[in-house]
Design a protein around this motif. Structure first.
Motif, mmCIF file in Angstrom:
data_model
loop_
_atom_site.group_PDB
_atom_site.id
_atom_site.type_symbol
_atom_site.label_atom_id
_atom_site.label_comp_id
_atom_site.label_asym_id
_atom_site.label_seq_id
_atom_site.Cartn_x
_atom_site.Cartn_y
_atom_site.Cartn_z
ATOM 1 N N ILE A 63 0.847 -1.183 0.000
ATOM 2 C CA ILE A 63 0.000 0.000 0.000
ATOM 3 C C ILE A 63 0.888 1.239 0.000
ATOM 4 O O ILE A 63 2.114 1.144 0.081
ATOM 5 C CB ILE A 63 -0.964 0.015 1.203
ATOM 6 C CG1 ILE A 63 -0.178 0.165 2.512
ATOM 7 C CG2 ILE A 63 -1.821 -1.245 1.230
ATOM 8 C CD1 ILE A 63 -1.049 0.490 3.706
ATOM 9 N N THR A 64 0.249 2.406 -0.085
ATOM 10 C CA THR A 64 1.000 3.654 -0.124
ATOM 11 C C THR A 64 0.398 4.653 0.852
ATOM 12 O O THR A 64 -0.832 4.785 0.937
ATOM 13 C CB THR A 64 0.983 4.254 -1.546
ATOM 14 O OG1 THR A 64 1.519 3.294 -2.463
ATOM 15 C CG2 THR A 64 1.826 5.523 -1.615
ATOM 16 N N LEU A 65 1.261 5.350 1.574
ATOM 17 C CA LEU A 65 0.841 6.437 2.450
ATOM 18 C C LEU A 65 1.099 7.757 1.735
ATOM 19 O O LEU A 65 2.185 7.974 1.199
ATOM 20 C CB LEU A 65 1.624 6.410 3.767
ATOM 21 C CG LEU A 65 1.703 5.073 4.506
ATOM 22 C CD1 LEU A 65 2.564 5.225 5.758
ATOM 23 C CD2 LEU A 65 0.319 4.558 4.858
ATOM 24 N N ALA A 66 0.087 8.626 1.725
ATOM 25 C CA ALA A 66 0.241 9.958 1.140
ATOM 26 C C ALA A 66 0.456 10.971 2.251
ATOM 27 O O ALA A 66 -0.349 11.063 3.188
ATOM 28 C CB ALA A 66 -0.992 10.325 0.326
ATOM 29 N N LEU A 67 1.560 11.713 2.176
ATOM 30 C CA LEU A 67 1.837 12.785 3.118
ATOM 31 C C LEU A 67 1.689 14.103 2.349
ATOM 32 O O LEU A 67 2.538 14.460 1.532
ATOM 33 C CB LEU A 67 3.242 12.674 3.707
ATOM 34 C CG LEU A 67 3.495 11.484 4.653
ATOM 35 C CD1 LEU A 67 3.874 10.230 3.873
ATOM 36 C CD2 LEU A 67 4.607 11.824 5.652
ATOM 37 N N PHE A 101 9.769 -1.058 4.275
ATOM 38 C CA PHE A 101 9.372 0.327 4.030
ATOM 39 C C PHE A 101 10.336 0.875 2.979
ATOM 40 O O PHE A 101 11.404 1.374 3.315
ATOM 41 C CB PHE A 101 9.470 1.172 5.297
ATOM 42 C CG PHE A 101 8.486 0.802 6.386
ATOM 43 C CD1 PHE A 101 7.167 1.214 6.318
ATOM 44 C CD2 PHE A 101 8.908 0.068 7.476
ATOM 45 C CE1 PHE A 101 6.268 0.885 7.326
ATOM 46 C CE2 PHE A 101 8.015 -0.262 8.493
ATOM 47 C CZ PHE A 101 6.693 0.144 8.415
ATOM 48 N N PRO A 102 10.011 0.764 1.689
ATOM 49 C CA PRO A 102 10.918 1.285 0.666
ATOM 50 C C PRO A 102 11.141 2.783 0.842
ATOM 51 O O PRO A 102 10.350 3.467 1.505
ATOM 52 C CB PRO A 102 10.182 0.987 -0.643
ATOM 53 C CG PRO A 102 9.241 -0.124 -0.299
ATOM 54 C CD PRO A 102 8.830 0.125 1.116
ATOM 55 N N PRO A 103 12.230 3.312 0.279
ATOM 56 C CA PRO A 103 12.481 4.752 0.399
ATOM 57 C C PRO A 103 11.291 5.574 -0.092
ATOM 58 O O PRO A 103 10.631 5.224 -1.073
ATOM 59 C CB PRO A 103 13.711 4.975 -0.484
ATOM 60 C CG PRO A 103 14.403 3.646 -0.507
ATOM 61 C CD PRO A 103 13.309 2.621 -0.458
ATOM 62 N N GLN A 132 4.937 7.213 0.569
ATOM 63 C CA GLN A 132 5.695 6.204 1.296
ATOM 64 C C GLN A 132 5.006 4.858 1.156
ATOM 65 O O GLN A 132 3.863 4.679 1.594
ATOM 66 C CB GLN A 132 5.801 6.578 2.775
ATOM 67 C CG GLN A 132 6.389 5.490 3.669
ATOM 68 C CD GLN A 132 7.840 5.199 3.354
ATOM 69 O OE1 GLN A 132 8.686 6.079 3.469
ATOM 70 N NE2 GLN A 132 8.148 3.984 2.964
ATOM 71 N N ASP A 133 5.676 3.882 0.540
ATOM 72 C CA ASP A 133 5.109 2.538 0.402
ATOM 73 C C ASP A 133 5.315 1.712 1.666
ATOM 74 O O ASP A 133 6.282 1.913 2.411
ATOM 75 C CB ASP A 133 5.744 1.806 -0.783
ATOM 76 C CG ASP A 133 5.183 2.266 -2.121
ATOM 77 O OD1 ASP A 133 4.217 3.050 -2.121
ATOM 78 O OD2 ASP A 133 5.709 1.836 -3.163
ATOM 79 N N VAL A 134 4.395 0.779 1.875
ATOM 80 C CA VAL A 134 4.472 -0.182 2.974
ATOM 81 C C VAL A 134 4.190 -1.561 2.383
ATOM 82 O O VAL A 134 3.127 -1.773 1.793
ATOM 83 C CB VAL A 134 3.440 0.122 4.079
ATOM 84 C CG1 VAL A 134 3.567 -0.901 5.218
ATOM 85 C CG2 VAL A 134 3.595 1.544 4.596
ATOM 86 N N VAL A 135 5.133 -2.494 2.524
ATOM 87 C CA VAL A 135 4.974 -3.854 2.002
ATOM 88 C C VAL A 135 4.724 -4.789 3.177
ATOM 89 O O VAL A 135 5.586 -4.966 4.041
ATOM 90 C CB VAL A 135 6.222 -4.310 1.216
ATOM 91 C CG1 VAL A 135 5.971 -5.679 0.591
ATOM 92 C CG2 VAL A 135 6.591 -3.293 0.139
#
Length: 206
Positions: A63-67, A101-103, A132-135
């Protein structure tokens, strides 16, 4: 991926059948809006809105977190580059349910000229977004199968903790480097290991 006219504009290729990006993550990475619950934080220098692409995530999903930042008038934060200021960066603490947590993906910075020191540095100003991706980790076969049909509030909670490091300056004032805590709450959905439920299976021949 196709546009509104049905023309193919891009493709997503996964390295593994186990670890795959969600549809909401793909849309977010291509300019869409996140679908998860947002949380907002405000400092004297900017407002940050943190939103996951998905509130509920499955084992092995990405998934991806948007800041989303909105800097105060006349203020800028520093991007990574050849300077001595603290650049904006995102980090997360290790979590047993997370594989990686990829860069973070940072936007293109704007060059800022500070004439008193005759220096040009990369900065972020106005509104901008960091991704920011989260695997998530995969899970053993059969894990929590009894909760497949449960409401999401019965899924396993996943609390991600991290930090935002940054330094903000104006045309006349540089503020001390600072760190802001980050927190994201997700629900981990069980992996469906049942290929077809009994009521959907073809009757066996007599």
């Amino acid at each position: 991926m196709t546009d509104a006219s049905g023309i193919i504009r891009g493709k997503e290729q996964e390295e593994s059948i186990v670890y795959r990006r969600t549809g909401a993550s793909i849309l977010l990475g291509n300019g869409g809006e996140p679908a998860g619950r947002a949380s907002s934080m405000t400092t004297p220098h900017f407002t940050l809105r943190l939103t996951p692409s998905n509130d509920v995530v499955g084992p092995g999903q990405r998934i991806t977190l948007a800041l989303d930042f909105e800097m105060g008038p006349g203020l800028h934060a520093y991007a990574p580059g050849p300077h001595s200021y603290r650049p904006l960066s995102v980090s997360f603490d290790p979590h047993p349910g997370v594989r990686a947590f990829p860069p973070a993906r940072l936007p293109e910075p704007t060059p800022y000229v500070f004439r008193p020191l005759n220096e040009t540095v990369p900065v972020y100003a106005g509104r901008f977004r960091v991704l920011q991706d989260v695997v998530m980790n995969d899970v053993p076969v059969g894990w929590a199968q009894e909760r497949l049909d449960a409401a999401p509030d019965r899924f396993e909670p996943v609390e991600l903790r991290g930090a935002l490091a940054y330094q903000v300056c104006s045309d006349t004032t540089c503020y001390p480097p600072a760190t802001m805590p980050l927190a994201v709450s997700l629900k981990l959905r069980p992996k469906d290991e049942i290929r077809a439920r009994p009521e959907l299976r073809r009757p066996e021949a007599p």
